[in-house]
Design a protein around this motif. Sequence first.
Motif, mmCIF file in Angstrom:
data_model
loop_
_atom_site.group_PDB
_atom_site.id
_atom_site.type_symbol
_atom_site.label_atom_id
_atom_site.label_comp_id
_atom_site.label_asym_id
_atom_site.label_seq_id
_atom_site.Cartn_x
_atom_site.Cartn_y
_atom_site.Cartn_z
ATOM 1 N N VAL A 136 0.891 -1.139 0.136
ATOM 2 C CA VAL A 136 -0.023 -0.082 0.044
ATOM 3 C C VAL A 136 0.990 1.260 0.316
ATOM 4 O O VAL A 136 2.172 1.330 0.192
ATOM 5 C CB VAL A 136 -1.029 -0.040 1.155
ATOM 6 C CG1 VAL A 136 -1.996 -0.951 0.897
ATOM 7 C CG2 VAL A 136 -0.053 0.026 2.613
ATOM 8 N N PRO A 137 0.349 2.368 -0.358
ATOM 9 C CA PRO A 137 1.185 3.532 -0.486
ATOM 10 C C PRO A 137 1.710 4.161 1.009
ATOM 11 O O PRO A 137 0.551 3.903 1.931
ATOM 12 C CB PRO A 137 0.331 4.624 -1.364
ATOM 13 C CG PRO A 137 -0.921 3.965 -1.073
ATOM 14 C CD PRO A 137 -0.908 2.503 -1.191
ATOM 15 N N LEU A 138 2.663 4.922 0.859
ATOM 16 C CA LEU A 138 3.087 5.391 2.360
ATOM 17 C C LEU A 138 2.445 7.084 2.247
ATOM 18 O O LEU A 138 2.879 7.741 0.751
ATOM 19 C CB LEU A 138 4.218 5.375 2.507
ATOM 20 C CG LEU A 138 5.005 3.873 2.682
ATOM 21 C CD1 LEU A 138 6.327 4.110 2.987
ATOM 22 C CD2 LEU A 138 4.399 3.112 3.688
ATOM 23 N N TYR A 139 2.406 7.768 3.057
ATOM 24 C CA TYR A 139 2.120 9.025 3.110
ATOM 25 C C TYR A 139 2.938 9.640 4.293
ATOM 26 O O TYR A 139 2.670 9.349 5.514
ATOM 27 C CB TYR A 139 0.537 9.512 3.238
ATOM 28 C CG TYR A 139 -0.432 8.805 2.329
ATOM 29 C CD1 TYR A 139 -0.746 9.606 1.036
ATOM 30 C CD2 TYR A 139 -0.607 7.620 2.198
ATOM 31 C CE1 TYR A 139 -1.470 9.197 0.188
ATOM 32 C CE2 TYR A 139 -1.253 7.002 1.109
ATOM 33 C CZ TYR A 139 -1.844 7.854 -0.036
ATOM 34 O OH TYR A 139 -2.616 7.186 -0.941
ATOM 35 N N ALA A 140 3.535 10.845 4.106
ATOM 36 C CA ALA A 140 4.430 11.627 5.033
ATOM 37 C C ALA A 140 5.022 12.993 4.496
ATOM 38 O O ALA A 140 4.969 13.050 3.321
ATOM 39 C CB ALA A 140 5.766 10.495 5.308
ATOM 40 N N THR A 141 5.173 13.742 5.465
ATOM 41 C CA THR A 141 5.724 15.138 4.994
ATOM 42 C C THR A 141 7.132 15.071 4.585
ATOM 43 O O THR A 141 7.910 13.915 4.626
ATOM 44 C CB THR A 141 5.498 15.954 6.129
ATOM 45 O OG1 THR A 141 6.034 15.411 7.447
ATOM 46 C CG2 THR A 141 4.046 16.150 6.727
ATOM 47 N N PRO A 142 7.685 15.948 3.936
ATOM 48 C CA PRO A 142 9.056 15.774 3.415
ATOM 49 C C PRO A 142 10.092 15.275 4.312
ATOM 50 O O PRO A 142 10.762 14.301 3.756
ATOM 51 C CB PRO A 142 9.392 17.385 2.964
ATOM 52 C CG PRO A 142 7.863 17.866 2.574
ATOM 53 C CD PRO A 142 7.256 17.251 3.830
ATOM 54 N N PHE A 143 10.462 15.803 5.466
ATOM 55 C CA PHE A 143 11.549 15.335 6.345
ATOM 56 C C PHE A 143 11.299 13.877 6.605
ATOM 57 O O PHE A 143 12.192 13.333 6.550
ATOM 58 C CB PHE A 143 11.398 16.253 7.441
ATOM 59 C CG PHE A 143 12.643 15.690 8.378
ATOM 60 C CD1 PHE A 143 13.764 16.323 8.291
ATOM 61 C CD2 PHE A 143 12.488 14.871 9.606
ATOM 62 C CE1 PHE A 143 14.802 15.928 9.236
ATOM 63 C CE2 PHE A 143 13.393 14.564 10.382
ATOM 64 C CZ PHE A 143 14.602 15.179 10.181
ATOM 65 N N THR A 144 10.261 13.544 7.008
ATOM 66 C CA THR A 144 9.957 12.010 7.356
ATOM 67 C C THR A 144 10.080 11.318 5.942
ATOM 68 O O THR A 144 10.853 10.166 6.239
ATOM 69 C CB THR A 144 8.408 11.892 8.082
ATOM 70 O OG1 THR A 144 8.492 12.933 9.060
ATOM 71 C CG2 THR A 144 8.249 10.469 8.374
ATOM 72 N N ALA A 145 9.459 11.758 5.059
ATOM 73 C CA ALA A 145 9.834 10.855 3.748
ATOM 74 C C ALA A 145 11.086 10.647 3.535
ATOM 75 O O ALA A 145 11.472 9.660 2.816
ATOM 76 C CB ALA A 145 9.147 11.661 2.554
ATOM 77 N N GLY A 146 11.968 11.743 3.635
ATOM 78 C CA GLY A 146 13.321 11.518 3.125
ATOM 79 C C GLY A 146 13.966 10.515 3.962
ATOM 80 O O GLY A 146 14.983 9.956 3.618
#
Length: 545
Positions: A90-100
Amino acid sequence: MKPKNELLFLALGGSGEIGMNVNLYGCDGKWVMVDLGMTFADPGYPGIDLVLPDLEFIEKQSKNLLGIVLTHAHEDHIGAVPYFAAELDVPLYATPFTAGLIRRKLEEVGLENDVKMNIIPNEGSFDLGPFGFRYIPIAHSIAEGNALLIDTPFGKIFHTGDWKLDDEPLLGVPATPDQLKAIGDEGILAMVCDSTNVFNDAASGSEGDVYRNLMRVVENLDNRVLVTTFASNAARLQTLGEVAKHSGRQLCVAGRSLDRMIENCRENGYLKDFPPTVDFEEAMTIPRDKIMIIATGGQGEARAALGRIAGDSHKIKLTEGDNVLFSSKQIPGNEIAIGRIQNQLASKGVVMITDRQEHIHVSGHPGRPELAQMYEWIRPEILVPVHGEIRHMKEQARFAKEQGVAKNIFQENGDVVRLAPDGPKIVGKERTGRLVVDGDVIIPADGATLNERRKIAYNGSISVAVGLGQDGKISGQPVLRNLGVPLEEDEEAFLDEISEAIMKKFKKPVGDLNRFSEDLRLLVRRSATEWTGKKPVVSVLVVEA
């Protein structure tokens, strides 16, 4: 259990424990997951570093799982993503810092192309089936700490994640009191809330205060200064960079996780003024009163930078009169490991300062005044305590009631809670558990492997091998080996006695091999217990001609 025309909450981790946070929300046949964390093993898991949640429940319903929404980048909220995200598909959703930081984790295990990552702007929003999500920036000890405002057909949920109130956060801009009051004005059905520091009568404190105190302390220290803190505490890294500059010290960073954190911060617009750093060799040539080192390992991890420095296996060396500042909280369970490193440092004549002597650390979780303030702003109909041991969650439920929150519900991992309609109430129980990462293999935490390893660790083991001739009788002397059974100088006599007892007891041809092996195992174990009082694990090998 598949959610019907209702709103359900189910924790698969993080309720009844601190760490390993995994929360599910269910509505109209669909689930969404908030956070997918891990925790670190304690001595009850010999040979294990990482502990993961058992996701069997949602794995069986993965076709109904819409996505995984991450609140922030601490390991107890994202650490299990590399182990499960591809399998859940399934897809992940996160803000930029967390996604990095998640992207780096996925790259390390070669899964960067197998997991879809959706980067949501700070304060952004998105929809997943019957759920709408909005990121609410909130103060914590890492960049881009977020609460989630979750819109559902049955009402809004305010999922706090990890949080605190900080008038001077130094990194990031959390939601203001007016913004939080406005969220409360929208009408909040339930607040799912961090319980970690509910027993603290005082507020957690400001990063600004830590900055001023660290500045004062460092400016008054001679010789080298080493500061150890959590690598994920980006706000503290910002503070330490400023302290180094204003105290006239060059900066050295020791620890791969710190390097990754600094790199990710810079990529996402944080730590812009962080000073340049020197390598280990150059750090050792700089005058002792002109260098400051930031190092990992404040929780006593033997392989982290501070542990290796204390054990003289690192290029950075500390000598008498140097200083180590522990700018971090001592996590319960790590006291012995931290004490071991502190004793090693003390033996070198190193001066140590902790948050008990100076105000050089603040928690990232809310004390009672902050909880009371958030209740007043958000005004939820229902409080659901999470992120705590049973005592923390029970106390927050009691405290919220005292503060005027109309309803609350105590739940543990596996409890299926119906929030609406007619909630809150526990309407089911699902199996949860723990898995462990053992080398390159994921196994059950309570399975045969670890149970046997615990027995061996406690009682030792004895292996015995016998050969059977063509006549079915024991041929030659048994071969025995002792590992960890407390015999010391009596070992040879003990093994001789067992060997003699085996030859005396088993004179006749062996019939049933399974029965023979079990009788042989019990004989050896009884003998060991008579000699030592221990009950070792006994393994038997029978070789037939």
